[in-house]
Design an enzyme around this catalytic site. Structure first.
Site, short mmCIF file in Angstrom:
data_model
loop_
_atom_site.label_atom_id
_atom_site.label_comp_id
_atom_site.label_asym_id
_atom_site.label_seq_id
_atom_site.Cartn_x
_atom_site.Cartn_y
_atom_site.Cartn_z
CG ASP A 37 -29.49 33.12 -26.94
OD1 ASP A 37 -30.61 33.15 -25.88
OD2 ASP A 37 -28.67 33.78 -26.50
CG ASP A 91 -25.66 28.02 -28.63
OD1 ASP A 91 -25.14 29.21 -28.96
OD2 ASP A 91 -27.07 27.65 -29.29
#
Length: 221
Positions: A15, A13
């Site tokens: 953020d 991922d």
């Protein structure tokens, strides 16, 4: 920490996992929430790890076009990149990986992801799965399945690095193993999965097939 386990690839991922963009995102979304009369403090925890259009759609606000609002938010987020930095050790860790063995799988639109990665100094991978690449965002497993497939592997043979409940649920649904990154959490996330606060404490080994294993860095601070 995954003792004896080897993985075909790592799926990250973005953020909260590779970069800390919380201040920027919450400034933009906080302004948006106030304009729409929402309880900002209650609303902001719901935005992380989920595509903007799905966050807005779930609110079912009268007279609000989720697609239009998501586009406005994207522009506002792209204009506010102040304070975005890498998670501790993320760049060095990514640079240590074989380039064909990792991907970024984000709920952010591609243009915003690239802008944030540039500011934080995150290398652009060969495979980047962004919001517009799937019809269902996290917590659906589609994005991680797609990321693994574009690398040439099955998600069940991959390790996902995540920070948000929606992303963790997506990884679980894809059958992947999960490493939780707690770097941006005020309080460690309650999870059954292995967790670290940054990448300085881990390294890798690569076997003759190219499969990757994690190993602790004994000299880490």
């Amino acid at each position: 920490m995954f003792a004896g386990r080897k993985f075909a690839a790592f799926l990250f991922d973005m953020d909260g996992t590779l970069i800390n963009s919380i201040a920027s995102a919450e400034r933009v979304w906080g302004d948006w929430a106030r304009r729409h009369g929402l309880d900002v403090a209650a609303f902001l925890p719901t935005i992380h790890g989920v595509r903007a259009i799905e966050t807005i759609t779930a609110l079912a606000l009268p007279g609000v076009d989720p697609g239009h609002e998501a586009d406005l938010l994207l522009k506002a987020e792209a204009d506010d990149l102040d304070g975005i930095v890498q998670i501790a050790g993320a760049v060095a860790f990514l640079n240590s990986l074989p380039p064909e063995r990792w991907a970024i799988v984000t709920s952010a639109p591609r243009s915003l992801a690239l802008a944030r990665m540039k500011v934080a100094g995150i290398p652009v991978p060969a495979v980047l799965v962004a919001a517009e690449d799937v019809s269902r965002g996290k917590p659906a497993p589609d994005c991680f399945q797609l990321g693994a497939r574009r690398l040439g592997f099955d998600a069940r043979d991959c390790l996902v690095f995540e920070d948000a409940p929606a992303g963790i649920a997506a990884a679980e649904a894809a059958g992947a193993s999960v490493m939780v990154i707690n770097a941006t959490h005020q309080h460690p996330l309650a999870t059954q999965h292995a967790a670290i606060s940054g990448y300085d404490a881990i390294g890798i080994t690569v076997d003759e097939r190219g499969w990757v294993a994690l190993e602790p860095q004994r000299n880490a601070a």
